[in-house]
Scaffold this active site. Sequence first.
Site, PDB file in Angstrom:
ATOM      1  N   GLU A 191       0.854  -1.199   0.000  1.00  0.00           N
ATOM      2  CA  GLU A 191       0.000   0.000   0.000  1.00  0.00           C
ATOM      3  C   GLU A 191       0.884   1.241   0.000  1.00  0.00           C
ATOM      4  O   GLU A 191       1.796   1.360   0.831  1.00  0.00           O
ATOM      5  CB  GLU A 191      -0.879   0.028   1.260  1.00  0.00           C
ATOM      6  CG  GLU A 191      -1.718   1.304   1.322  1.00  0.00           C
ATOM      7  CD  GLU A 191      -2.356   1.569   2.683  1.00  0.00           C
ATOM      8  OE1 GLU A 191      -2.147   0.782   3.618  1.00  0.00           O
ATOM      9  OE2 GLU A 191      -3.060   2.591   2.788  1.00  0.00           O
ATOM     10  N   GLN A 201       9.021  19.357  -8.924  1.00  0.00           N
ATOM     11  CA  GLN A 201       7.936  18.751  -9.711  1.00  0.00           C
ATOM     12  C   GLN A 201       8.053  19.084 -11.197  1.00  0.00           C
ATOM     13  O   GLN A 201       8.735  20.042 -11.562  1.00  0.00           O
ATOM     14  CB  GLN A 201       6.584  19.233  -9.178  1.00  0.00           C
ATOM     15  CG  GLN A 201       6.212  18.558  -7.868  1.00  0.00           C
ATOM     16  CD  GLN A 201       4.882  19.040  -7.304  1.00  0.00           C
ATOM     17  OE1 GLN A 201       4.108  19.700  -7.986  1.00  0.00           O
ATOM     18  NE2 GLN A 201       4.630  18.707  -6.060  1.00  0.00           N
ATOM     19  N   VAL A 202       7.390  18.267 -11.995  1.00  0.00           N
ATOM     20  CA  VAL A 202       7.301  18.431 -13.452  1.00  0.00           C
ATOM     21  C   VAL A 202       8.664  18.259 -14.143  1.00  0.00           C
ATOM     22  O   VAL A 202       8.870  18.720 -15.263  1.00  0.00           O
ATOM     23  CB  VAL A 202       6.654  19.793 -13.846  1.00  0.00           C
ATOM     24  CG1 VAL A 202       6.121  19.749 -15.267  1.00  0.00           C
ATOM     25  CG2 VAL A 202       5.542  20.179 -12.918  1.00  0.00           C
ATOM     26  N   GLY A 255      10.210  15.132 -13.997  1.00  0.00           N
ATOM     27  CA  GLY A 255      10.405  13.698 -14.189  1.00  0.00           C
ATOM     28  C   GLY A 255      10.803  12.974 -12.916  1.00  0.00           C
ATOM     29  O   GLY A 255      10.993  11.760 -12.935  1.00  0.00           O
ATOM     30  N   GLY A 293       8.958  12.534 -10.171  1.00  0.00           N
ATOM     31  CA  GLY A 293       7.839  11.702  -9.706  1.00  0.00           C
ATOM     32  C   GLY A 293       7.754  10.395 -10.471  1.00  0.00           C
ATOM     33  O   GLY A 293       7.532   9.332  -9.881  1.00  0.00           O
ATOM     34  N   ALA A 299      -4.169  13.735  -8.637  1.00  0.00           N
ATOM     35  CA  ALA A 299      -2.980  12.960  -9.006  1.00  0.00           C
ATOM     36  C   ALA A 299      -3.311  11.715  -9.826  1.00  0.00           C
ATOM     37  O   ALA A 299      -2.407  10.961 -10.188  1.00  0.00           O
ATOM     38  CB  ALA A 299      -2.222  12.574  -7.742  1.00  0.00           C
ATOM     39  N   ILE A 300      -4.588  11.513 -10.148  1.00  0.00           N
ATOM     40  CA  ILE A 300      -4.953  10.284 -10.871  1.00  0.00           C
ATOM     41  C   ILE A 300      -4.216  10.189 -12.205  1.00  0.00           C
ATOM     42  O   ILE A 300      -3.721   9.130 -12.596  1.00  0.00           O
ATOM     43  CB  ILE A 300      -6.484  10.200 -11.066  1.00  0.00           C
ATOM     44  CG1 ILE A 300      -7.106   9.865  -9.712  1.00  0.00           C
ATOM     45  CG2 ILE A 300      -6.859   9.134 -12.089  1.00  0.00           C
ATOM     46  CD1 ILE A 300      -8.569   9.636  -9.725  1.00  0.00           C
ATOM     47  N   GLY A 301      -4.104  11.332 -12.881  1.00  0.00           N
ATOM     48  CA  GLY A 301      -3.401  11.345 -14.178  1.00  0.00           C
ATOM     49  C   GLY A 301      -1.965  10.871 -14.011  1.00  0.00           C
ATOM     50  O   GLY A 301      -1.448  10.103 -14.826  1.00  0.00           O
TER      51      GLY A 301
HETATM   52  N1  COA Z   1      -2.055  14.801 -13.607  1.00  0.00           N
HETATM   53  C1  COA Z   1      -1.747  14.209 -14.798  1.00  0.00           C
HETATM   54  N2  COA Z   1      -0.491  13.849 -15.167  1.00  0.00           N
HETATM   55  C2  COA Z   1       0.498  14.176 -14.307  1.00  0.00           C
HETATM   56  C3  COA Z   1       0.266  14.836 -13.078  1.00  0.00           C
HETATM   57  C4  COA Z   1      -1.077  15.142 -12.740  1.00  0.00           C
HETATM   58  N3  COA Z   1      -1.403  15.741 -11.584  1.00  0.00           N
HETATM   59  N4  COA Z   1       1.442  15.014 -12.452  1.00  0.00           N
HETATM   60  C5  COA Z   1       2.381  14.482 -13.271  1.00  0.00           C
HETATM   61  N5  COA Z   1       1.800  13.988 -14.376  1.00  0.00           N
HETATM   62  C6  COA Z   1       2.449  13.298 -15.503  1.00  0.00           C
HETATM   63  C7  COA Z   1       3.500  14.156 -16.154  1.00  0.00           C
HETATM   64  O1  COA Z   1       2.951  14.946 -17.185  1.00  0.00           O
HETATM   65  C8  COA Z   1       4.485  13.132 -16.684  1.00  0.00           C
HETATM   66  O2  COA Z   1       3.978  12.597 -17.900  1.00  0.00           O
HETATM   67  P1  COA Z   1       5.001  12.159 -19.089  1.00  0.00           P
HETATM   68  O3  COA Z   1       5.727  10.937 -18.575  1.00  0.00           O
HETATM   69  O4  COA Z   1       4.106  11.886 -20.231  1.00  0.00           O
HETATM   70  O5  COA Z   1       5.906  13.329 -19.301  1.00  0.00           O
HETATM   71  C9  COA Z   1       4.406  12.008 -15.650  1.00  0.00           C
HETATM   72  O6  COA Z   1       3.168  12.175 -14.968  1.00  0.00           O
HETATM   73  C10 COA Z   1       5.542  12.061 -14.638  1.00  0.00           C
HETATM   74  O7  COA Z   1       5.645  13.407 -14.172  1.00  0.00           O
HETATM   75  P2  COA Z   1       6.765  13.912 -13.204  1.00  0.00           P
HETATM   76  O8  COA Z   1       7.281  15.217 -13.663  1.00  0.00           O
HETATM   77  O9  COA Z   1       7.756  12.830 -13.011  1.00  0.00           O
HETATM   78  O10 COA Z   1       5.925  14.097 -11.843  1.00  0.00           O
HETATM   79  P3  COA Z   1       6.242  15.093 -10.652  1.00  0.00           P
HETATM   80  O11 COA Z   1       7.661  15.023 -10.272  1.00  0.00           O
HETATM   81  O12 COA Z   1       5.681  16.421 -10.962  1.00  0.00           O
HETATM   82  O13 COA Z   1       5.392  14.409  -9.465  1.00  0.00           O
HETATM   83  C11 COA Z   1       3.389  14.144  -8.163  1.00  0.00           C
HETATM   84  C12 COA Z   1       4.011  14.136  -9.578  1.00  0.00           C
HETATM   85  C13 COA Z   1       1.894  13.742  -8.261  1.00  0.00           C
HETATM   86  C14 COA Z   1       4.095  13.131  -7.283  1.00  0.00           C
HETATM   87  C15 COA Z   1       3.557  15.594  -7.602  1.00  0.00           C
HETATM   88  O14 COA Z   1       2.809  16.465  -8.387  1.00  0.00           O
HETATM   89  C16 COA Z   1       3.119  15.748  -6.156  1.00  0.00           C
HETATM   90  O15 COA Z   1       3.911  15.532  -5.256  1.00  0.00           O
HETATM   91  N6  COA Z   1       1.862  16.164  -5.917  1.00  0.00           N
HETATM   92  C17 COA Z   1       1.356  16.433  -4.591  1.00  0.00           C
HETATM   93  C18 COA Z   1       1.171  15.185  -3.778  1.00  0.00           C
HETATM   94  C19 COA Z   1       0.197  14.197  -4.388  1.00  0.00           C
HETATM   95  O16 COA Z   1      -0.809  14.543  -4.950  1.00  0.00           O
HETATM   96  N7  COA Z   1       0.525  12.888  -4.232  1.00  0.00           N
HETATM   97  C20 COA Z   1      -0.256  11.795  -4.767  1.00  0.00           C
HETATM   98  C21 COA Z   1      -1.339  11.362  -3.887  1.00  0.00           C
HETATM   99  S1  COA Z   1      -0.776  10.561  -2.419  1.00  0.00           S
END
Ligand code: COA
Length: 403
Positions: free
Chosen positions: A107, A118-119, A121, A123, A188-190
Amino acid sequence: MPSEEMDILGLRSEQARRIAREREMHRRFKSGELRGVVVSSSDADADRGVLLAAAHLFQRQLSKMPKEYVLRQVFDTKHATMALVGPAAEVVGGVCYRPFFERGFVEIVFLAVDYDFQVLGVGGFMMDLFKEVAKGEMRGKEWEAADSVLGIYRHKCVAIDDLDALHVSVAAEMPGPLYLVTYADNFAIGYFKKQGFSTDIRFGGWEGVIKDYEGGTIVECKVLWEIDYLRKQEAIEEMRREVLQRMRAAGSIHVLYKIDDYSGIKGAADIPGVPGEAGTGREVAGDAGLLDRFISYLISDLQSNAHAWPFLKPIDPEEVPDYYRVIANPMDLSTMLSKLESNKYKGLEPFVRDVRLMASNCMEYNGKDTQYYKCAQMLLDHFHGRLESYRHVASRLWAEGPG
Ligand code: COA
């Protein structure tokens, strides 16, 4: 022009961008700019500073979660946290998780990347790294059953500095299927979908044992033992090359025809290299195919946009009881996809009208300063940008479609 260089609807450059991103993360690990560590407070020697920094990161990024609750979860002895640590020893990203060994799943309790990173790569890469860490957990390398009667596990803290050593692809090392499960914030679903998660739940092993979060959607991902997730993009690239090679061997897609005089080109069949005879009506059929492909591309492009989450499905009247009283002609992306599949779009214009209707419905129902309104605006801007980039295709389908 070799077909390697062909960029069909930008897919090639998208892939190149992802490979470059993956390589950059490997470089950062090799140079020591970034390192990984798995820490759990079940280990008396755990680096509590990392745990605390990770908890602060989750508290900042998941502001809807009560702060004390986040702290408790991170320091829970049943949980561990995989943290990405940056050059100034700061926690750049983290995944707090709990393995359910007997049920074959892990989990994800919290997951976040620091706002400044963020944004880029991070994540995506963090999830790839986590999949390899989760495999290690399931093989029982990191946890030892100190008290298997009480089911208490002690986690040995692990430093991840050599990415090459993480993936073990020996068939004998693969226990049963492994799933990752989490309640994803709707925002964050996307992101989760891009990392291989799905809302279409096939594995039920988590039911009754993980906490239910309001406002979240359960998503799951099957982790494939044979895939080295840390070299996922390179593997995809290799497969792409192999497919192109076979296509080249079997056909003539690599042959480039040069056109000096465009005046004779009235339809698809007039283009050199396109099979079919000019003037046979084939160009109409060609355009119909192109129309469907183009709309299908635009829909999936919209679906994967970060601002598309409010528009993926029709509004649930139970969640928003007065919506259908206010909005006379509702529209959403899944409805557009169904319309496309049942051949309802005879031209590009009605499809563009539906996208605009979807956005204007949202702007009509929601106030200007709501996230929904902003999402509609951003998605529409993105969509217009896409139409602009493919103006050569769009204008043709616009002009020729029956409307
Ligand atoms: N919705 C749709 N797509 C998303 C996205 C979102 N909110 N956030 C990232 N992506 C996509 C990116 O476009 C990228 O796509 P690609 O591979 O086609 O280029 C891919 O996911 C990876 O993106 P990346 O830049 O590595 O992600 P990030 O470092 O920005 O991290 C999160 C993404 C969600 C972890 C970050 O935005 C975050 O910490 N958010 C707040 C906490 C959260 O919501 N956590 C999840 C729930 S517990």
